[in-house]
Design a protein around this motif. Structure first.
Motif, mmCIF file in Angstrom:
data_model
loop_
_atom_site.group_PDB
_atom_site.id
_atom_site.type_symbol
_atom_site.label_atom_id
_atom_site.label_comp_id
_atom_site.label_asym_id
_atom_site.label_seq_id
_atom_site.Cartn_x
_atom_site.Cartn_y
_atom_site.Cartn_z
ATOM 1 N N SER A 10 1.173 -2.237 -6.994
ATOM 2 C CA SER A 10 0.014 -1.352 -7.370
ATOM 3 C C SER A 10 -0.830 -0.731 -6.419
ATOM 4 O O SER A 10 -1.170 0.486 -6.700
ATOM 5 C CB SER A 10 -0.951 -2.257 -8.267
ATOM 6 N N CYS A 11 -0.992 -1.460 -5.394
ATOM 7 C CA CYS A 11 -1.838 -0.749 -4.301
ATOM 8 C C CYS A 11 -1.114 0.364 -3.600
ATOM 9 O O CYS A 11 -1.507 1.435 -3.362
ATOM 10 C CB CYS A 11 -2.412 -1.722 -3.271
ATOM 11 N N VAL A 12 0.226 0.172 -3.574
ATOM 12 C CA VAL A 12 1.221 1.139 -2.856
ATOM 13 C C VAL A 12 1.370 2.309 -3.746
ATOM 14 O O VAL A 12 1.221 3.409 -3.055
ATOM 15 C CB VAL A 12 2.632 0.425 -2.729
ATOM 16 N N ILE A 13 1.172 2.143 -5.127
ATOM 17 C CA ILE A 13 1.456 3.381 -6.015
ATOM 18 C C ILE A 13 0.264 4.155 -5.794
ATOM 19 O O ILE A 13 0.299 5.447 -5.622
ATOM 20 C CB ILE A 13 1.283 2.859 -7.301
ATOM 21 N N ILE A 14 -0.925 3.601 -5.524
ATOM 22 C CA ILE A 14 -2.269 4.381 -5.277
ATOM 23 C C ILE A 14 -2.480 5.044 -3.846
ATOM 24 O O ILE A 14 -2.633 6.095 -3.842
ATOM 25 C CB ILE A 14 -3.434 3.335 -5.397
ATOM 26 N N MET A 15 -1.714 4.204 -3.028
ATOM 27 C CA MET A 15 -2.090 4.458 -1.357
ATOM 28 C C MET A 15 -1.045 5.516 -1.153
ATOM 29 O O MET A 15 -1.246 6.508 -0.357
ATOM 30 C CB MET A 15 -1.596 3.422 -0.650
ATOM 31 N N THR A 16 0.148 5.613 -1.826
ATOM 32 C CA THR A 16 1.338 6.744 -1.408
ATOM 33 C C THR A 16 1.178 7.913 -2.500
ATOM 34 O O THR A 16 1.724 9.002 -2.162
ATOM 35 C CB THR A 16 2.559 5.969 -1.296
ATOM 36 N N GLY A 17 0.997 7.595 -3.817
ATOM 37 C CA GLY A 17 1.226 8.569 -4.749
ATOM 38 C C GLY A 17 2.407 8.752 -5.374
ATOM 39 O O GLY A 17 2.830 9.486 -6.310
ATOM 40 N N TYR A 18 3.407 7.678 -5.094
ATOM 41 C CA TYR A 18 4.586 7.705 -5.693
ATOM 42 C C TYR A 18 4.653 6.516 -6.579
ATOM 43 O O TYR A 18 3.795 5.686 -6.938
ATOM 44 C CB TYR A 18 5.627 7.299 -4.591
ATOM 45 N N ASN A 19 5.659 6.886 -7.882
ATOM 46 C CA ASN A 19 5.667 5.988 -8.937
ATOM 47 C C ASN A 19 6.396 4.851 -8.413
ATOM 48 O O ASN A 19 7.158 4.566 -7.354
ATOM 49 C CB ASN A 19 6.299 6.750 -10.063
ATOM 50 N N ALA A 20 6.515 3.649 -9.400
ATOM 51 C CA ALA A 20 6.901 2.263 -8.997
ATOM 52 C C ALA A 20 8.380 2.216 -8.745
ATOM 53 O O ALA A 20 8.925 1.663 -7.815
ATOM 54 C CB ALA A 20 6.660 1.344 -10.118
ATOM 55 N N SER A 21 9.015 3.296 -9.200
ATOM 56 C CA SER A 21 10.565 3.141 -9.087
ATOM 57 C C SER A 21 11.113 4.413 -8.255
ATOM 58 O O SER A 21 12.320 4.563 -7.848
ATOM 59 C CB SER A 21 11.214 3.435 -10.503
ATOM 60 N N GLU A 22 10.097 5.210 -7.506
ATOM 61 C CA GLU A 22 10.616 6.358 -6.759
ATOM 62 C C GLU A 22 10.934 5.549 -5.330
ATOM 63 O O GLU A 22 10.314 4.848 -4.847
ATOM 64 C CB GLU A 22 9.427 7.196 -6.716
ATOM 65 N N LEU A 23 11.941 6.462 -4.663
ATOM 66 C CA LEU A 23 11.977 6.327 -3.330
ATOM 67 C C LEU A 23 10.845 6.915 -2.485
ATOM 68 O O LEU A 23 10.555 8.008 -2.847
ATOM 69 C CB LEU A 23 13.346 7.023 -2.772
ATOM 70 N N ILE A 24 10.445 6.268 -1.579
ATOM 71 C CA ILE A 24 9.178 6.698 -0.757
ATOM 72 C C ILE A 24 9.570 6.876 0.513
ATOM 73 O O ILE A 24 10.187 6.318 1.205
ATOM 74 C CB ILE A 24 8.296 5.369 -0.708
ATOM 75 N N PRO A 25 9.463 7.997 0.878
ATOM 76 C CA PRO A 25 9.857 8.466 2.623
ATOM 77 C C PRO A 25 9.141 7.780 3.366
ATOM 78 O O PRO A 25 8.261 7.198 3.088
ATOM 79 C CB PRO A 25 9.807 10.088 2.350
ATOM 80 N N SER A 26 9.676 7.843 4.755
ATOM 81 C CA SER A 26 8.872 7.271 5.706
ATOM 82 C C SER A 26 7.646 8.210 6.006
ATOM 83 O O SER A 26 7.209 9.303 5.734
ATOM 84 C CB SER A 26 9.616 7.634 6.959
ATOM 85 N N ALA A 27 6.563 7.318 6.050
ATOM 86 C CA ALA A 27 5.099 7.832 6.065
ATOM 87 C C ALA A 27 4.363 7.128 7.448
ATOM 88 O O ALA A 27 5.013 6.067 8.102
ATOM 89 C CB ALA A 27 4.502 7.357 4.737
ATOM 90 N N TYR A 28 3.215 7.694 7.529
ATOM 91 C CA TYR A 28 2.586 7.344 8.762
ATOM 92 C C TYR A 28 1.175 6.739 8.105
ATOM 93 O O TYR A 28 0.860 7.316 7.188
ATOM 94 C CB TYR A 28 2.013 8.498 9.547
ATOM 95 N N TYR A 29 0.759 5.945 8.689
ATOM 96 C CA TYR A 29 -0.570 4.968 8.465
ATOM 97 C C TYR A 29 -1.209 4.874 9.359
ATOM 98 O O TYR A 29 -1.034 4.661 10.735
ATOM 99 C CB TYR A 29 -0.105 3.528 7.687
ATOM 100 N N THR A 30 -2.742 4.531 9.166
ATOM 101 C CA THR A 30 -3.764 4.184 10.001
ATOM 102 C C THR A 30 -4.438 2.909 9.343
ATOM 103 O O THR A 30 -4.557 3.115 7.943
ATOM 104 C CB THR A 30 -4.754 5.455 10.142
#
Length: 237
Positions: free
Chosen positions: A170-190
């Motif tokens: 749930s937190c990843v969905i909020i933090m990235t804007g991607y749905n639960a089943s979507e491929l999430i590309p490489s991202a940068y975090y702070t």
């Protein structure tokens, strides 16, 4: 704003010893050696997940942490003077540790120390929160994630890489804007790290994290997220 660059890592390599066949050419030996280096890489994630902190210190902008498991010791040095992070003397790449002195200004007592607002969101919705009472700012860590097949996979990776609890789908969905089943590309975090009770039986940490589409961190993927508090267990604690 004064910033001192400390340490941290994301991809760290420990050299491994090996005996090569006497009939192997120099080129083959070199290739074999690189394969062994890659396959035996030790990361900060592995240390955080599978090892226990044995000792830690902070002296003149150098933060040193020694990890132990079954008598095996590894030392991570976060050097705020050079900006390098090393594991057992080998310089790491992929992560930086930045100390923001404006976030570390103490107030009159522990109950209000570092009460600087942080924007965050969680499963119950977004909002704004001051730094938790009694906690102090440790530093800001920047890095990137590999692409993940879905939110659950990324949440699992974050649980091993970023201190704190509550890293779920749930937190990843909020933090990235991607749905639960979507491929999430490489991202940068702070993420900002906070702690209290350093090197005591009551040592706790938590983080506030945000994802970005770009390495310059000008394009947020979603809001800040504040993790749950995690206890750091020391030997005999």
């Amino acid at each position: 704003m004064k910033k001192n660059f400390l340490a941290l890592s994301a991809v760290a390599a420990l050299t491994a010893t090996s005996i090569f066949p006497t009939f192997a050419s120099a080129e083959e030996q070199e290739n074999d050696y690189h394969v062994i280096q890659e396959s035996s890489a030790l990361t900060i994630e592995e240390l955080l997940t599978n090892y226990q902190i044995l000792d830690a210190s902070f002296v003149e902008s150098v933060y040193t942490v020694t990890y132990e498991r079954n008598g095996e010791l590894h030392t991570v040095v976060y050097d705020g003077n050079s900006g390098n992070v090393t594991i057992d003397g080998l310089i790491q790449s992929g992560l930086t540790y930045e100390y923001n002195s404006e976030l570390a200004v103490p107030t009159q007592n522990d109950s209000t120390k570092n009460s600087i607002p942080i924007n965050y969101s969680n499963d119950q919705g977004g909002g704004s929160s001051a730094v938790k009472p009694g906690y102090k700012y440790v530093g800001t860590i920047k890095g990137n994630t590999e692409k993940a097949k879905n939110a659950a996979a990324l949440a699992s990776a974050l649980a091993g890489a970023i201190p704190g609890l509550g890293w779920g789908k749930s937190c990843v969905i909020i933090m990235t804007g991607y749905n639960a089943s979507e491929l999430i590309p490489s991202a940068y975090y702070t993420y900002q790290l906070y702690e209290k009770g350093f090197m005591t039986k009551d040592w706790y940490q938590y983080t506030s994290t945000r994802f970005y589409e770009d390495s310059e961190r000008t394009k947020p993927m979603g809001p800040w997220w504040t993790s749950e508090v995690q206890k750091i267990n020391l030997p005999n604690s």
